[in-house]
Design an enzyme around this catalytic site. Structure first.
Site, PDB file in Angstrom:
ATOM      1  N   ASP A  83      -1.916   3.922   5.114  1.00 51.34           N
ATOM      2  CA  ASP A  83      -1.786   2.801   6.050  1.00 51.34           C
ATOM      3  C   ASP A  83      -3.032   1.936   5.870  1.00 51.34           C
ATOM      4  O   ASP A  83      -3.582   1.868   4.774  1.00 51.34           O
ATOM      5  CB  ASP A  83      -1.616   3.308   7.482  1.00 51.34           C
ATOM      6  N   HIS A 110      -2.263  -0.548   3.515  1.00 54.63           N
ATOM      7  CA  HIS A 110      -1.564  -1.751   3.953  1.00 54.63           C
ATOM      8  C   HIS A 110      -2.515  -2.935   4.030  1.00 54.63           C
ATOM      9  O   HIS A 110      -2.095  -4.077   3.895  1.00 54.63           O
ATOM     10  CB  HIS A 110      -0.903  -1.523   5.308  1.00 54.63           C
TER      11      HIS A 110
END
Length: 480
Positions: free
Chosen positions: A294, A328
């Site tokens: 993430d 991300h």
């Protein structure tokens, strides 16, 4: 203002055409609000953050019954060593070389948990081994599983050394709770999105249910954070390698004077943010490597009603000399950001991976609200990103959220001395509200190549471009 796109398809594109494209977007130019020298402000923050200090006394966990080998349960040995150390004025709890299996480790005042090189702590994957404590899940406070390493309302605490913290999370345990098939979930299995789990927690927060009554844990599938310093002062996390986290990896929440130095995070599970300072002040993150599932670093300040209840900003956050690989985003603000964020400084970082989506990202929406301001970034080397070098989004969608009434604000974003070898889809991707436009974004000495689309901008006031080149073309600031 309607949404406009800016295509740069050739290094020979004329400056005149590029300028015309900017004029056509109709972006209003306003004076960028930047303090006289924000980097002096950053240095004052750094100088004010003093690391914890400890007595020169060592407590070796094997003296309290710990056994290496990765099979014997050392939970009580860790507990005894830490409590004995704290009771006697503090010092270093030493983990010698070897593999040590354990349940959660709870730190006490004046304790430095130190892992020798060659030491590895293997954490239990049995959720019933983790007692219910006051913690937080995706920006909402609750009573839930203890983090794997947990310090609650402690002063002068540390985890240091060249060893490894291994959460042992994978598709067989922890990760599949997220409900995604790529992480091992299968139809018919329970997960965090069942009505009595995540949705119930959010409803409790919206209804103002006291945190002590938001009791989850067994049967609710809300994964624990890995390393959490909750309402702590004078914190150090240094040199350790952290792998295979159930959920967020490093989570300082409501904490101040926090130093995270030289750690390596390798964890590609769902919601495996590398470091999430939340409601925290005077935080330094330096010399670290993040390779995550993430966001590499995500600065937060609470979700929706719970963030407004706590009403604490995250502020004075410094990121230096870090390397971001998969993730991300490299440095991200949001999306749990209702308390607001100000004074973020990022410098001398390397970001590069075909699996890194953005370099700098701010994400919020009208359920979050909050003011995000004063973000200063300089001296970045960006190899490859997939979507955007800079993404500012007030319409971030998560869990299918519907629009709310808390319109966010984003202002004063400054990027300087940035080189990007492969910019992906956009140089700048920005989307604000007509009634709350993004304000005052400056790029100075920024060079982006191999970007398919220079800009996609909607409701941004005050875009200033100084010595900035996109695909080899000098970009001019928009005219009034």
């Amino acid at each position: 203002m309607t949404k406009k796109h800016f295509f740069v398809t050739s290094l020979q594109l004329s400056l005149v055409l590029f300028s015309m494209l900017f004029v056509s977007c109709g972006v209003k130019q306003t004076k960028t609000i930047v303090s006289a020298d924000p980097w002096k402000t950053m240095q004052r923050i750094i100088d004010s953050v003093k690391g914890p200090s400890f007595r020169d006394k060592i407590y070796v966990i094997t003296d309290f019954g710990a056994q290496s080998g990765g099979v014997f349960d050392n939970t009580q040995a860790f507990k005894k060593a830490i409590q004995n150390c704290a009771k006697n004025g503090g010092g270093k709890v030493l983990v010698p070389s070897g593999k040590y299996f354990t349940g959660p480790i709870h730190l006490e005042d004046n304790v430095n948990l130190h892992l020798e090189e060659g030491a590895e702590i293997l954490f239990s994957t049995n959720s019933s081994d983790y007692p219910i404590v006051h913690t937080s899940w995706e920006g909402t406070e609750l009573m839930n599983y203890s983090p794997l390493i947990y310090a609650y309302q402690k002063t002068n605490v540390a985890v240091t050394g060249k060893g490894i913290l291994n959460g042992q999370a994978n598709n067989e345990n922890w990760w599949w709770w997220c409900s995604k098939k790529e992480y091992g979930w299968k139809e018919g299995k329970p997960n965090q999105n069942d009505p009595l789990n995540r949705l119930r927690l959010i409803a409790m927060a919206e209804e103002g249910v006291p945190v002590s009554e938001r009791v989850f844990g067994e049967g609710h599938y809300l994964r624990p954070n890995f390393v959490e310093f909750f309402d702590c002062k004078n914190v150090l996390l240094k040199d350790v390698k952290i792998v295979n986290a159930p959920f967020w990896v490093v989570h300082p929440i409501k904490s101040s004077n926090v130093i995270i130095d030289g750690i390596t995070v390798e964890s590609h599970g769902p919601n495996n943010d590398g470091c999430d300072p939340e409601y925290s002040k005077n935080v330094i993150i330096k010399n670290c490597t993040f390779n995550t599932g993430d966001d590499c670093i995500a600065i937060k300040s609470g979700r929706d009603a719970d963030g407004r209840r706590v009403a604490m900003k995250s502020e004075n956050i410094v990121v230096q000399n870090c390397k971001m690989i998969d993730g991300h985003g490299g440095v991200v603000i949001g999306s749990e950001i209702s308390g607001g964020v100000r004074n973020v400084f990022v410098e001398n970082c390397i970001m590069d991976s075909p699996n890194l989506d953005r370099a700098i990202r701010i994400k919020t929406n009208s359920n979050r609200g909050g003011l995000i301001e004063n973000v200063y970034v300089r001296n970045l080397e960006v190899g490859q990103v997939k979507e955007a070098v800079l993404k500012l989004n007030m319409f971030y969608e998560v869990y299918g959220a519907k629009p709310g009434t808390f319109i966010p604000q984003i202002q004063n974003i400054f990027l300087e001395n940035i080189t990007v070898k492969d910019g992906g889809m956009y140089g700048i991707l920005a989307k604000g509200y007509k009634e709350s436009p993004i304000k005052n974004v400056t790029l100075k000495n920024v060079k982006i190549i191999k970007v398919k689309e220079a800009y996609s901008i909607e409701n941004l006031e005050g875009l200033t471009l100084i010595d900035t080149y996109i695909n080899g073309v000098l970009a001019e600031s928009p005219k009034n």
